[in-house]
Design an enzyme around this catalytic site. Structure first.
Site, PDB file in Angstrom:
ATOM      1  N   ARG A 132      -9.226   0.507   9.360  1.00  0.00           N
ATOM      2  CA  ARG A 132      -8.720  -0.837   9.646  1.00  0.00           C
ATOM      3  C   ARG A 132      -9.730  -1.643  10.451  1.00  0.00           C
ATOM      4  O   ARG A 132      -9.459  -2.779  10.794  1.00  0.00           O
ATOM      5  CB  ARG A 132      -7.431  -0.724  10.431  1.00  0.00           C
ATOM      6  CG  ARG A 132      -6.210  -1.354   9.739  1.00  0.00           C
ATOM      7  CD  ARG A 132      -5.028  -0.932  10.540  1.00  0.00           C
ATOM      8  NE  ARG A 132      -3.811  -1.608  10.367  1.00  0.00           N
ATOM      9  CZ  ARG A 132      -2.723  -1.073   9.795  1.00  0.00           C
ATOM     10  NH1 ARG A 132      -2.775   0.115   9.232  1.00  0.00           N
ATOM     11  NH2 ARG A 132      -1.599  -1.713   9.805  1.00  0.00           N
ATOM     12  N   LYS A 157       0.827  -1.214   0.000  1.00  0.00           N
ATOM     13  CA  LYS A 157       0.000   0.000   0.000  1.00  0.00           C
ATOM     14  C   LYS A 157       0.862   1.266   0.000  1.00  0.00           C
ATOM     15  O   LYS A 157       0.629   2.191  -0.767  1.00  0.00           O
ATOM     16  CB  LYS A 157      -0.929   0.026   1.240  1.00  0.00           C
ATOM     17  CG  LYS A 157      -1.831  -1.199   1.346  1.00  0.00           C
ATOM     18  CD  LYS A 157      -2.734  -1.122   2.558  1.00  0.00           C
ATOM     19  CE  LYS A 157      -2.017  -1.121   3.905  1.00  0.00           C
ATOM     20  NZ  LYS A 157      -1.232  -2.348   4.183  1.00  0.00           N
ATOM     21  N   ARG A 173       0.141  -9.468  13.589  1.00  0.00           N
ATOM     22  CA  ARG A 173      -0.433  -8.433  12.722  1.00  0.00           C
ATOM     23  C   ARG A 173      -1.281  -9.047  11.605  1.00  0.00           C
ATOM     24  O   ARG A 173      -2.311  -8.497  11.231  1.00  0.00           O
ATOM     25  CB  ARG A 173       0.682  -7.551  12.149  1.00  0.00           C
ATOM     26  CG  ARG A 173       1.279  -6.631  13.219  1.00  0.00           C
ATOM     27  CD  ARG A 173       2.580  -6.013  12.784  1.00  0.00           C
ATOM     28  NE  ARG A 173       2.423  -5.097  11.691  1.00  0.00           N
ATOM     29  CZ  ARG A 173       3.349  -4.864  10.765  1.00  0.00           C
ATOM     30  NH1 ARG A 173       4.514  -5.488  10.824  1.00  0.00           N
ATOM     31  NH2 ARG A 173       3.124  -4.013   9.806  1.00  0.00           N
ATOM     32  N   ARG A 186      11.641  -1.880  10.975  1.00  0.00           N
ATOM     33  CA  ARG A 186      10.660  -1.614  12.031  1.00  0.00           C
ATOM     34  C   ARG A 186      10.641  -2.776  13.017  1.00  0.00           C
ATOM     35  O   ARG A 186      10.696  -3.929  12.612  1.00  0.00           O
ATOM     36  CB  ARG A 186       9.265  -1.446  11.408  1.00  0.00           C
ATOM     37  CG  ARG A 186       9.079  -0.132  10.705  1.00  0.00           C
ATOM     38  CD  ARG A 186       7.814  -0.080   9.865  1.00  0.00           C
ATOM     39  NE  ARG A 186       6.623  -0.625  10.505  1.00  0.00           N
ATOM     40  CZ  ARG A 186       5.424  -0.667   9.927  1.00  0.00           C
ATOM     41  NH1 ARG A 186       5.253  -0.197   8.699  1.00  0.00           N
ATOM     42  NH2 ARG A 186       4.394  -1.180  10.555  1.00  0.00           N
ATOM     43  N   ARG A 219      11.751  -5.830   4.591  1.00  0.00           N
ATOM     44  CA  ARG A 219      11.446  -4.384   4.465  1.00  0.00           C
ATOM     45  C   ARG A 219      12.325  -3.537   5.365  1.00  0.00           C
ATOM     46  O   ARG A 219      12.617  -3.898   6.501  1.00  0.00           O
ATOM     47  CB  ARG A 219       9.972  -4.131   4.823  1.00  0.00           C
ATOM     48  CG  ARG A 219       9.630  -2.636   4.890  1.00  0.00           C
ATOM     49  CD  ARG A 219       8.148  -2.374   4.817  1.00  0.00           C
ATOM     50  NE  ARG A 219       7.443  -2.731   6.038  1.00  0.00           N
ATOM     51  CZ  ARG A 219       6.132  -2.576   6.218  1.00  0.00           C
ATOM     52  NH1 ARG A 219       5.378  -2.097   5.227  1.00  0.00           N
ATOM     53  NH2 ARG A 219       5.576  -2.929   7.342  1.00  0.00           N
TER      54      ARG A 219
END
Ligand code: ADP
Ligand code: AMP
Ligand code: ZN
Length: 215
Positions: free
Chosen positions: A88, A13, A171, A160, A127
């Site tokens: 969300r 996204k 998550r 992160r 990431r």
């Protein structure tokens, strides 16, 4: 245009929102980025959000909705925006609709970027994001020109904490329990468009731009 990018953590996204935002000249509003910025600045909001983010849980709806409504009331968002990571929960979706309705506004479309769990895990584990502008990179799929350095502003790239394996599993579970019901929510409003997010970044980008341009 008011666009929502829907999809699990790691779906792409943020990567795509940056492109659309530039193309349409409307802001990219990512709730995760806003929470991380608040945390970095040591504000009340950031401190409240931290405990939830660390566990991979959602920040409560009242805090999140208030933050978004404040953001979309700013001047640069008056002709539209790309929401990334919000809503969300169905409650957040309803609260957004109600707030927009008061101004005679509405969401134009919700684009679901669809990616399998196995691929999401690979993306999140590779990431890194920029400390300055939060642009995401991937060690294999989308590496920066220079290792550890943001192409855009020279900022330091870091992993992160919530992209580490223990938190990622939670998550993805939270996405499936709390966020996935929004697919039906937007489908029932005839606003849902699906896109296969497992294609190359450039292919997803082209399809997204086509969808938006033909709207
Ligand atoms: P989200 O904002 O949905 O959490 P990101 O845009 O941060 O996801 O992307 C997650 C990771 O996957 C990043 O490391 C990014 O570089 C990478 N990525 C994004 N889109 C693709 C794609 N189409 N194919 C492969 N990797 C991708
Ligand atoms: P993201 O950067 O989108 O992966 O979001 C990082 C974290 O911020 C999430 O795991 C949540 O703790 C919090 N967060 C971001 N957006 C929302 C939202 N719309 N509602 C609740 N919590 C959110
Ligand atoms: Zn940067």
């Amino acid at each position: 245009m008011r666009i929502i990018l829907l999809g699990a953590p790691g779906a792409g996204k943020g990567t795509q929102a940056a492109v659309i935002s530039k193309k349409l000249g409307t802001p990219h509003i990512a709730t995760g980025d806003l929470f991380r910025a608040a945390l970095g600045q040591g504000t009340d909001l950031g401190n409240k959000a931290k405990a939830y983010m660390d566990k991979g849980e959602l920040v409560p709806d009242d805090i999140t909705v208030a933050m978004v409504l404040e953001r979309i009331a700013l001047d640069d968002a008056q002709t539209g925006y790309i929401l990334d990571g919000f809503p969300r929960t169905v409650n957040q979706g309803v609260a957004l609709d109600q707030a927009l309705e008061k101004n005679g506004e509405s969401i134009d479309m919700a684009i679901l970027v669809d990616v399998s769990d196995a691929e999401l895990v690979k993306r999140l584990s590779g990431r890194s994001i920029c400390r300055t502008c939060q642009t995401p990179y991937h060690s294999v799929n989308n590496p920066p020109k220079e290792t550890g350095v943001c192409d855009l502003d020279g900022g330091e790239l870091y992993q992160r904490d919530d992209d580490k394996a223990e938190t990622v599993i939670n998550r993805l579970q939270v996405y499936s329990n709390e966020t996935a019901p929004l697919i039906q929510f937007f489908e029932s409003q005839s606003k849902l468009v699906r896109i296969n997010g497992e294609q190359d970044i450039s292919v997803v980008e082209k399809q997204l731009l086509d969808i938006i341009e033909t709207k």
